[in-house]
Design a protein around this motif. Structure first.
Motif, mmCIF file in Angstrom:
data_model
loop_
_atom_site.group_PDB
_atom_site.id
_atom_site.type_symbol
_atom_site.label_atom_id
_atom_site.label_comp_id
_atom_site.label_asym_id
_atom_site.label_seq_id
_atom_site.Cartn_x
_atom_site.Cartn_y
_atom_site.Cartn_z
ATOM 1 N N THR A 33 0.616 -1.209 -0.166
ATOM 2 C CA THR A 33 -0.148 -0.048 -0.019
ATOM 3 C C THR A 33 0.785 1.389 0.012
ATOM 4 O O THR A 33 0.463 2.368 -0.316
ATOM 5 N N LEU A 34 2.239 1.273 0.248
ATOM 6 C CA LEU A 34 3.029 2.263 0.613
ATOM 7 C C LEU A 34 4.502 1.943 0.414
ATOM 8 O O LEU A 34 4.841 0.930 1.105
ATOM 9 N N VAL A 35 5.361 2.708 -0.297
ATOM 10 C CA VAL A 35 6.608 2.583 -0.244
ATOM 11 C C VAL A 35 7.254 3.686 0.185
ATOM 12 O O VAL A 35 7.150 4.624 -0.455
ATOM 13 N N GLY A 36 8.461 3.657 0.895
ATOM 14 C CA GLY A 36 9.068 4.676 1.423
ATOM 15 C C GLY A 36 10.544 4.595 1.027
ATOM 16 O O GLY A 36 11.267 3.397 1.137
ATOM 17 N N TYR A 37 11.144 5.477 0.381
ATOM 18 C CA TYR A 37 12.597 5.381 -0.207
ATOM 19 C C TYR A 37 13.734 6.331 0.655
ATOM 20 O O TYR A 37 13.295 7.465 0.838
ATOM 21 N N ASP A 38 14.962 6.010 0.985
ATOM 22 C CA ASP A 38 15.681 6.634 1.857
ATOM 23 C C ASP A 38 17.187 6.265 1.133
ATOM 24 O O ASP A 38 17.240 5.472 0.080
ATOM 25 N N ALA A 39 18.128 7.147 1.164
ATOM 26 C CA ALA A 39 19.613 7.233 0.782
ATOM 27 C C ALA A 39 19.783 5.943 1.570
ATOM 28 O O ALA A 39 20.115 6.047 2.854
ATOM 29 N N GLY A 40 20.533 4.671 0.929
ATOM 30 C CA GLY A 40 21.163 3.769 1.636
ATOM 31 C C GLY A 40 22.573 4.049 1.904
ATOM 32 O O GLY A 40 23.153 5.143 1.357
ATOM 33 N N THR A 41 23.352 2.828 2.399
ATOM 34 C CA THR A 41 24.752 2.915 2.448
ATOM 35 C C THR A 41 25.332 2.536 1.248
ATOM 36 O O THR A 41 25.097 1.747 0.300
ATOM 37 N N GLU A 42 26.525 2.898 0.796
ATOM 38 C CA GLU A 42 27.306 2.703 -0.484
ATOM 39 C C GLU A 42 26.352 2.932 -1.633
ATOM 40 O O GLU A 42 26.592 2.176 -2.505
ATOM 41 N N GLU A 43 25.884 4.070 -1.798
ATOM 42 C CA GLU A 43 24.852 4.307 -2.844
ATOM 43 C C GLU A 43 23.942 3.449 -3.210
ATOM 44 O O GLU A 43 23.351 3.220 -4.096
#
Length: 374
Positions: A33-43
């Motif tokens: 129903t929902l997806v959240g994106y964040d900056a991860g490690t090592e690009e």
């Protein structure tokens, strides 16, 4: 005999075709129903998915799964390894972006979701203060399905015209238009509640600044037309006629509802460039402090003039801020492109022109009697 063969084929063909279609039984899939994106490690990309699972008794369970990989598809494969049911994205309603990721570039994410035929273009996009994972993983006391809750939060504020709309279709349209930039709502967690706190301004695919949530009214006034809604403002003392002030009050809080607005934008000088922006508003007065005699036409006229001055000043402030960060969320550039023949406008060219743009704002505000609306 030929007739028999014809009917035999008609009966047999649907069976063959149905065998080619992949079927998904509800109690064997997990509905994202929902997806959240964040900056991860090592690009890498860090993804947090809110997934609703329905069991054979039609009781649902919500899982929040966080994974990290080089691609969004890789994250879905990792999430599948953590669940007993196949993950489907056809019911996705919201995409959230962490603040750090939004400041980088969302071009990839817009394109990826546009190319996915199973995802609706009507889903909402928004930015989270901080990161999306902590907001989605938090155990809320009164929220069972965080995905549905955030979707309804954004939807009802958009429908009541308290917040700008930011569907995938609208964001993609603004992103690929030479003379306009995107804007999205900003949300954050406040204890056990989630609230809308502002508007994210984008230049190209990057978030370059924000506006407080109170400014969403002015943004929507310039971008669109109001058909309903509630507006509250504080009229400053210098804008209020002396005969309206009583006691020691230094300003006048007022609230209106059932707002109707009409917007007329004209390009008057393509070299500067310079625009005339005319806004006409009609609304019912709900509250005013201190109390004034609304039966007196001169008093009503005084309030109308004061609100008009207040709106002109606030709109000028918001436009000036967007110019400083080179984010034309209002679409002045699109008006320029459609008005100037062979302008050969690009986003880069318009952003340079936008910094020096001049807008002449004229606001006409009318107060309507209770129960009267044209």
């Amino acid at each position: 005999m030929k007739i028999f063969k014809f009917y035999f084929i008609l009966l047999f063909l649907p069976g063959i075709l149905s065998g080619c279609v992949e079927t998904n039984i509800l109690d064997r899939v997990g509905l994202t129903t929902l997806v959240g994106y964040d900056a991860g490690t090592e690009e890498k990309i860090a993804t947090t998915a809110v997934i609703r699972e329905v069991n054979p008794e039609f009781q649902s369970n919500v899982e929040v799964v966080t994974t990290e990989n080089e691609t969004s598809k890789g994250n879905r494969m990792k999430a599948n390894r953590k669940l007993s049911k196949k993950i489907m994205v056809g019911q996705m309603r919201v995409i959230l972006f962490g603040e750090e990721l939004a400041k980088d570039d969302l071009h990839f994410y817009i394109d990826t979701h546009l190319e996915n035929a199973s995802i609706s273009n009507s889903l909402y996009l928004a930015v989270v203060e901080g990161e999306t994972a902590p907001l989605l993983q938090y155990e809320y006391k009164n929220i069972d399905d965080i995905g549905q809750h955030i979707y309804r939060l954004i939807e009802q504020n958009v429908k009541q015209e308290h917040m700008i709309s930011s569907s995938l279709h609208e964001i993609a349209h603004d992103f690929y238009m030479e003379g306009k930039d995107s804007a999205m709502p900003i949300i954050k967690r406040e204890d056990d509640l989630i609230e809308l706190t502002g508007i994210a301004l984008f230049s190209g695919g990057k978030m370059v600044s924000t506006l407080p949530v109170e400014d969403s009214f002015y943004v929507k006034l310039v971008r669109d037309s109001f058909t309903s809604g509630i507006f509250e403002t504080i009229i400053q003392k210098e804008d209020i006629p002396p005969n309206l002030m009583t006691g020691t009050a230094s300003d006048m809080p007022v609230a209106f509802d059932a707002i109707r607005s009409k917007r007329v934008l004209k390009l008057v000088d393509p070299t500067t460039p310079e625009f005339d922006l005319q806004l006409k508003l009609k609304a019912r007065l709900l509250e005013v402090y201190p109390d004034v005699n609304l039966g007196d036409p001169k008093v009503v006229e005084g309030i109308e003039n004061a609100v008009s001055k207040n709106l002109s000043r606030e709109i000028s402030r918001v436009i000036a801020h967007s110019q400083n960060v080179q984010s034309d969320i209002f679409g002045f550039g699109e008006k320029y492109r459609s008005s100037v023949r062979n302008s050969n406008l690009t986003k880069e060219k318009w952003h340079e022109m936008y910094k020096n743009m001049k807008v002449n704002i004229k606001v006409e505000f009318d107060i309507l009697r209770d129960g009267v609306f044209e």
